[in-house]
Scaffold this active site. Structure first.
Site, PDB file in Angstrom:
ATOM      1  CE1 TYR A   1     -21.940  63.190  28.431  1.00  0.00           C
ATOM      2  CE2 TYR A   1     -22.791  64.173  26.418  1.00  0.00           C
ATOM      3  CZ  TYR A   1     -21.778  64.014  27.340  1.00  0.00           C
ATOM      4  OH  TYR A   1     -20.589  64.681  27.176  1.00  0.00           O
TER       5      TYR A   1
ATOM      6  CE  LYS B   1     -13.753  69.379  18.804  1.00  0.00           C
ATOM      7  NZ  LYS B   1     -13.966  68.060  19.455  1.00  0.00           N
TER       8      LYS B   1
ATOM      9  CG  HIS C   1     -22.198  67.347  21.092  1.00  0.00           C
ATOM     10  ND1 HIS C   1     -22.837  66.558  22.032  1.00  0.00           N
ATOM     11  CD2 HIS C   1     -20.955  67.587  21.594  1.00  0.00           C
ATOM     12  CE1 HIS C   1     -22.022  66.341  23.039  1.00  0.00           C
ATOM     13  NE2 HIS C   1     -20.882  66.952  22.809  1.00  0.00           N
TER      14      HIS C   1
ATOM     15  NE  ARG D   1     -18.522  69.147  26.167  1.00  0.00           N
ATOM     16  CZ  ARG D   1     -19.242  69.991  25.419  1.00  0.00           C
ATOM     17  NH1 ARG D   1     -19.640  71.135  25.935  1.00  0.00           N
ATOM     18  NH2 ARG D   1     -19.585  69.697  24.182  1.00  0.00           N
TER      19      ARG D   1
ATOM     20  NE  ARG E   1     -16.488  71.120  22.721  1.00  0.00           N
ATOM     21  CZ  ARG E   1     -17.534  71.517  21.998  1.00  0.00           C
ATOM     22  NH1 ARG E   1     -17.878  72.805  21.964  1.00  0.00           N
ATOM     23  NH2 ARG E   1     -18.240  70.639  21.297  1.00  0.00           N
TER      24      ARG E   1
ATOM     25  CG  HIS F   1     -14.399  66.981  28.532  1.00  0.00           C
ATOM     26  ND1 HIS F   1     -14.353  68.134  27.786  1.00  0.00           N
ATOM     27  CD2 HIS F   1     -15.079  66.085  27.782  1.00  0.00           C
ATOM     28  CE1 HIS F   1     -14.961  67.935  26.627  1.00  0.00           C
ATOM     29  NE2 HIS F   1     -15.418  66.706  26.608  1.00  0.00           N
TER      30      HIS F   1
END
Length: 275
Positions: free
Chosen positions: A251, A151, A242, A219, A126, A216
């Site tokens: 994805y 995150k 995640h 990413r 990120r 992003h």
């Protein structure tokens, strides 16, 4: 409320966003937020949705701040103040093709800019994780990058190839950053998020990539290309940081798992310059 969020180890950015959200709510009614009812909060959200067309993420942010206020600060039962979150819009992420990534990287002659964009694509990190990287977070002996402030304050390790290490070594020898891996004009200060976006915007124009390219986007492209190279979903989840497999599985709708394996796109030559 700030103290409560600091104890929970919320990021400064999240704390600022939550406080701003409640401040706006308070100014709307010219009342302290602890005096507002559930109906007033819902009416406020409805008005903002109608007038400002606010996004689901902004609504969720307001609800998150409202919940901390009601449950953790005012000690109310959430069932009495609960607001249901909006249904999420399922969007397939826009990604670049391998040839577009190659063209993008080839168009960047500045050594620092090239290293920054190469790192973003080759790790899928990120934007804030990249800008927060420090010199010691690059473990070249083990060929991994350590993300210390992911995150939610989570740490993880990302494997990296020699091609990326070589790019980073060349950049480091030329710029000698003092603290953060990527610094602005002032030493010891993180590189600007705005500058990061501008580099990508200019590179997209120069390389004639007809898409809106953001950090992003890189990413999303990394994740898609990794799946096309055969990585399993669990490994990809860990690399991307995640919480849930469901987030990573988006994805699968983008990747062409029958395509030719993606080559190492960092093995390219550029006419490098300072700046």
């Amino acid at each position: 409320m700030i103290a409560e969020m600091q104890i929970r180890n919320y990021s400064p950015r999240t704390i600022s966003s939550y406080i701003s959200s409640l401040t706006r709510l308070s100014l709307h009614y010219h009342l302290s937020p602890d005096l507002l009812s559930l109906e007033q909060f819902k009416d406020y959200l409805s008005e903002r949705i109608a007038a400002d067309k606010i996004s689901n993420s902004t609504i969720n942010q307001a609800i998150g701040a409202w919940r901390i206020l009601q449950c953790d600060i005012l000690r109310h039962e959430w069932t009495d103040f609960k607001v249901k979150r909006p249904r999420s819009k399922k969007k397939i992420p826009e990604v670049l093709s391998p040839s577009q990534v190659s063209a993008l990287l080839s168009s960047i002659s500045n050594v620092k800019h090239h290293a920054l964009i190469a790192l973003a694509y080759a790790t899928g990190m990120r934007r804030n994780e990249i800008l927060g990287l420090k010199i010691e977070d690059i473990d070249s002996a083990r060929s991994v990058i350590i993300v210390r402030q992911g995150k939610g304050g989570k740490q993880r390790q990302i494997p990296i190839k020699n091609s990326l290490l070589n790019i980073l070594r060349k950049y480091y020898k030329k710029y000698r950053p003092a603290r953060f891996l990527f610094e602005g004009y002032r030493p010891d200060m993180q590189y600007s998020p705005t500058s990061f976006r501008n580099i990508l915007r200019k590179a997209a124009l120069k390389s004639k990539v007809n898409k809106r390219v953001t950090p992003h986007t890189l990413r999303h492209s990394f994740a898609t290309h990794m799946l096309e190279q055969g990585i399993n979903l669990k490994q990809l989840q860990l690399i991307l940081g995640h919480n849930a497999m469901k987030t990573t599985s988006i994805y699968l709708h983008v990747a062409d798992t029958c395509s030719i394996p993606v080559p190492d796109l960092l093995e390219i030559k550029t006419n490098e310059t300072h700046g």
